[in-house]
Scaffold this active site. Structure first.
Site, PDB file in Angstrom:
ATOM      1  N   ASP A   1       5.470 -29.705 -58.657  1.00 64.27           N
ATOM      2  CA  ASP A   1       3.791 -29.646 -58.344  1.00 64.27           C
ATOM      3  C   ASP A   1       3.504 -28.139 -58.182  1.00 64.27           C
ATOM      4  O   ASP A   1       2.776 -28.081 -58.612  1.00 64.27           O
ATOM      5  CB  ASP A   1       3.924 -29.703 -56.860  1.00 64.27           C
ATOM      6  CG  ASP A   1       2.475 -30.326 -56.554  1.00 64.27           C
ATOM      7  OD1 ASP A   1       1.881 -30.944 -56.952  1.00 64.27           O
ATOM      8  OD2 ASP A   1       2.200 -28.952 -55.604  1.00 64.27           O
TER       9      ASP A   1
ATOM     10  N   MET B   1      -3.787 -31.446 -52.400  1.00 60.76           N
ATOM     11  CA  MET B   1      -5.351 -31.006 -53.603  1.00 60.76           C
ATOM     12  C   MET B   1      -4.140 -30.267 -54.244  1.00 60.76           C
ATOM     13  O   MET B   1      -6.076 -30.089 -55.378  1.00 60.76           O
ATOM     14  CB  MET B   1      -5.528 -30.296 -52.655  1.00 60.76           C
ATOM     15  CG  MET B   1      -6.387 -31.276 -51.151  1.00 60.76           C
ATOM     16  SD  MET B   1      -7.300 -33.276 -51.985  1.00 60.76           S
ATOM     17  CE  MET B   1      -8.902 -32.067 -52.990  1.00 60.76           C
ATOM     18  N   ARG B   2      -3.563 -30.422 -54.733  1.00 62.15           N
ATOM     19  CA  ARG B   2      -3.652 -29.204 -56.305  1.00 62.15           C
ATOM     20  C   ARG B   2      -3.298 -30.161 -57.535  1.00 62.15           C
ATOM     21  O   ARG B   2      -4.164 -29.540 -58.277  1.00 62.15           O
ATOM     22  CB  ARG B   2      -1.561 -28.763 -56.039  1.00 62.15           C
ATOM     23  CG  ARG B   2      -1.896 -27.841 -56.993  1.00 62.15           C
ATOM     24  CD  ARG B   2      -0.200 -27.314 -57.150  1.00 62.15           C
ATOM     25  NE  ARG B   2      -0.131 -25.978 -56.266  1.00 62.15           N
ATOM     26  CZ  ARG B   2       0.590 -26.270 -55.538  1.00 62.15           C
ATOM     27  NH1 ARG B   2       1.440 -26.758 -55.150  1.00 62.15           N
ATOM     28  NH2 ARG B   2       0.398 -24.652 -54.437  1.00 62.15           N
ATOM     29  N   ALA B   3      -3.671 -31.338 -56.966  1.00 62.20           N
ATOM     30  CA  ALA B   3      -3.446 -32.548 -58.485  1.00 62.20           C
ATOM     31  C   ALA B   3      -4.824 -32.657 -58.421  1.00 62.20           C
ATOM     32  O   ALA B   3      -5.616 -31.793 -60.107  1.00 62.20           O
ATOM     33  CB  ALA B   3      -2.610 -33.448 -58.566  1.00 62.20           C
TER      34      ALA B   3
END
Length: 662
Positions: free
Chosen positions: A193, A274-276
């Site tokens: 991720d 929320m990184r995506a």
């Protein structure tokens, strides 16, 4: 200096080249993880990228490559005197798999820090890579604590070195690129991720494209300089396009409609956190800039999803990477037209919405098996081979660990002496001091202060006083599965449960950073279905297609496993083994099968190999053969039910070797 292979001369691999170029345009995208089989130009493309990056202005004499326009106020070499800047090419720094922590983050001279009160700091690879590229080949084989340090620095843009209250900080902003072959093991989902984008690469199956690859490679090997000269114009064009896209990037508008499509896509594919969303937004913006536009279009969002989401959807190593493109298109269509200010999609700018680089592009177990016949005792006769059956759902298993304290590769299974973990004591350092035991150092220096002429408040410390902290952590082991695939195990319900148990243990091995191997036995012999590897999904694939049937050559299976361990000890002597035998304990293959199995089991007991037998016997009448085998191995027997972590059969079981280490 060796002339690198030109980036624009790489044939095909459009997604790989696009992902690298997007990071060159916007390093905030977060780097690239390149996954693929060997021989697919992964390393070649990455090494060629540095030639396309603009030159970097640096402060003369600064070891940390400070920007003259905005020098790092906390730079260890600062404060910097004003003066004309120096320009140099962007660096590409390679991090070796076997690098130490000090080589990565830098080394602090503890002796001078204690005795003289000065911060004598030797920069590491993170400092060298600042404002350039940091490349990690075979990143999946890098020790976990190094990957954590690497990704933390990439996320924060700074590197911190903390040693017993003495700290050094310096800027570390770089384009992070990792390459890996999934057959050699996977990265943990948490680490996957942290890479902004991921690309799957494979060799082309088109003969024309393969011919062009060979033709260009041979031409490069014959005369690298002349080959590079032929591609100089294309290289210059892409370099200019990168510079133009960087300048345009701040002007690119990401409208509410595109943002809503990004959020809807991440929600539809159920990615964690929320990184995506953030990575997709940055990637879509970079795609627009690369295409020469100031507006983000739907095709930019689509391409960003294909690069940023596949690796974030994997929950365990058995999940196939990838994205359902039909579902992606449906989601984007449902949330299109929600921004009135967005322009109608029109002809793409240079490179199109997908932003593909123009120069240098080349041409483009079944479930239907019948139930095995049963003999007079109600067991399968084992006369014929049965096709593979589906495994039952995996479950969380109890912890099986090797007794004693080892010193193998870092992992999460058994106790070991490691560089990271809880402090258990102190010792004299062997070589460079890495982890100071402050109390033991002071205790060693204290009796000599008068003889050393101490007159002030400071402590007079010499090299002989320094003590290294002895630490205990966890290691990864070699978990060798020895699976009975004979007719006595072939009943559909039983073999499905057995495969489910082995898959569960494989998942546990993945989480604990073990190597795994698979030996199967049936009919007249045993075979090594998978030599020891870090790729548990390769073991799972072998298990899924495993047929059953025939007699039970238990002795042959144990002998083959013993030979696998002997060879592996020569390759990796520090890694301890755990043998997991999955069987009902029956032995029917070969002459005197029970005697042969007993003798083979004695080899494991004599060698002190930790072992556990997963007893697969079922039915109201049980012979207890698996328990007898465990006794002969010097190990422990557990039933399939007892293997579950949530069973009430008992607490966590450690494997009992025939000898316990002190």
């Amino acid at each position: 200096m060796t002339t690198p292979f030109p980036f624009t001369a790489v044939v095909g691999q459009d997604d790989l080249r696009l992902a690298l170029l997007l990071n060159a345009v916007s390093p905030a995208v977060g780097g690239v993880l390149v996954r693929g089989e060997k021989g697919t130009a992964k390393s070649t493309a990455v090494r060629a990228l540095s030639a396309l990056l603009p030159e970097v202005p640096v402060v003369p004499g600064c070891r940390f490559s400070c920007d003259p326009g905005a020098p790092d106020p906390g730079c260890p070499d600062g404060p910097h005197e004003p003066g004309p800047p120096r320009r140099r090419p962007a660096r590409m720094v390679e991090l070796p798999v076997g690098a130490s922590e000090d080589r990565l983050v830098g080394a602090l001279d503890i002796e001078r820090a204690l005795a003289e009160g000065v911060k004598a700091f030797e920069p590491g690879l993170l400092a060298d890579a600042h404002r350039g590229i940091l490349y990690v080949d075979e990143v999946n084989l890098l020790h976990d604590h190094l990957v954590d340090l690497l990704l933390d620095a990439a996320a924060m843009g700074a590197s911190y070195v903390e040693r017993e209250g003495v700290s050094v900080r310096h800027a570390a902003r770089f384009l992070l690129v990792g390459t890996m072959n999934p057959e050699e093991g996977e990265l943990r989902p948490q680490l996957l991720d942290r890479f902004g984008l991921t690309v799957e690469v494979a060799a082309s199956r088109e003969p024309d494209q393969r011919v062009e690859v060979v033709r260009r490679r041979l031409a490069y090997d014959d005369d690298p300089a002349a080959f590079a000269a032929r591609w100089a114009a294309e290289e210059a064009a892409v370099r200019a396009r990168v510079v133009a896209a960087r300048e345009l990037l701040p002007s690119v508008r990401l409208g509410d409609g595109a943002l809503r499509q990004i959020a809807a896509t991440c929600a539809a594919f159920e990615v964690d956190g929320m990184r995506a969303d953030i990575v997709m937004a940055r990637t879509a913006t970079a795609l627009a800039a690369w295409a020469g536009r100031t507006e983000v279009l739907a095709e930019d969002v689509r391409q960003a999803a294909l690069l940023a989401l596949p690796h974030r959807r994997r929950r365990n190593p058995f999940d196939a990477p990838g994205l359902d493109e039909d579902k992606l298109d449906e989601t984007l269509e449902q949330h299109s037209g929600e921004d009135d200010d967005d322009p109608d999609p029109g002809p793409d700018g240079p490179g199109g919405g997908g932003g593909q680089p123009e120069p240098g592009e080349g041409p483009e177990g079944g479930d239907s098996a019948a139930e095995p016949e049963s003999g007079a005792d109600g067991l399968p006769s084992g006369g014929g081979e049965q096709s593979a059956v589906r495994a039952a759902e995996p479950f969380r298993t109890k912890v099986l660990s090797v007794p004693g304290i080892g010193q193998g590769a870092a992992g999460r299974r058994s106790r070991a002496r490691t560089e990271h973990g809880r402090t258990t004591g102190a010792r004299r350092p062997r070589g460079t001091l890495t982890k100071l035991h402050l109390a033991a150092t002071v205790q060693a220096a204290a009796p000599h202060q008068r003889a050393r002429g101490r007159s002030g408040p400071g402590l007079v410390v010499r090299r002989d006083d320094l003590r290294q902290a002895a630490r205990e952590g966890r290691e990864g082991n070699l978990v060798l599965f020895v699976v009975d695939a004979s007719g006595s195990m072939a009943a559909r319900q039983r073999m499905s449960a057995v495969k489910g148990a082995v898959l569960s243990l494989l998942l546990d091995a993945y989480q604990r950073r073990d190597k795994v191997g698979l030996v199967t036995f049936r009919g007249a012999a045993a075979e090594v279905a998978l030599p020891p590897t870090s790729s548990v999904d390769a073991a799972a694939a072998r298990l899924r297609t495993l047929p059953t049937g025939g007699r039970t050559p238990l002795g042959a299976g144990l002998l083959r496993a013993h030979e696998v361990l002997r060879v592996e000890r020569l390759r990796d002597p520090a890694r301890r083994a755990l043998v997991v035998v999955v069987t009902d304990g029956r032995a029917t293959g070969g002459p005197e099968p029970l005697v042969a199995a007993s003798r083979a089991a004695g080899l494991f007991a004599a060698g002190g190999v930790a072992s556990v037998v997963v007893d697969c016997e079922s039915g109201p009448v049980r012979l207890g053969l698996a328990g007898r085998l465990a006794h002969e191995l010097g190990g422990t027997a557990v039933t399939l039910d007892e293997l579950r972590a949530d069973s009430i059969a008992g607490l966590v079981r450690d494997v009992q070797g025939n000898r316990r280490a002190a």
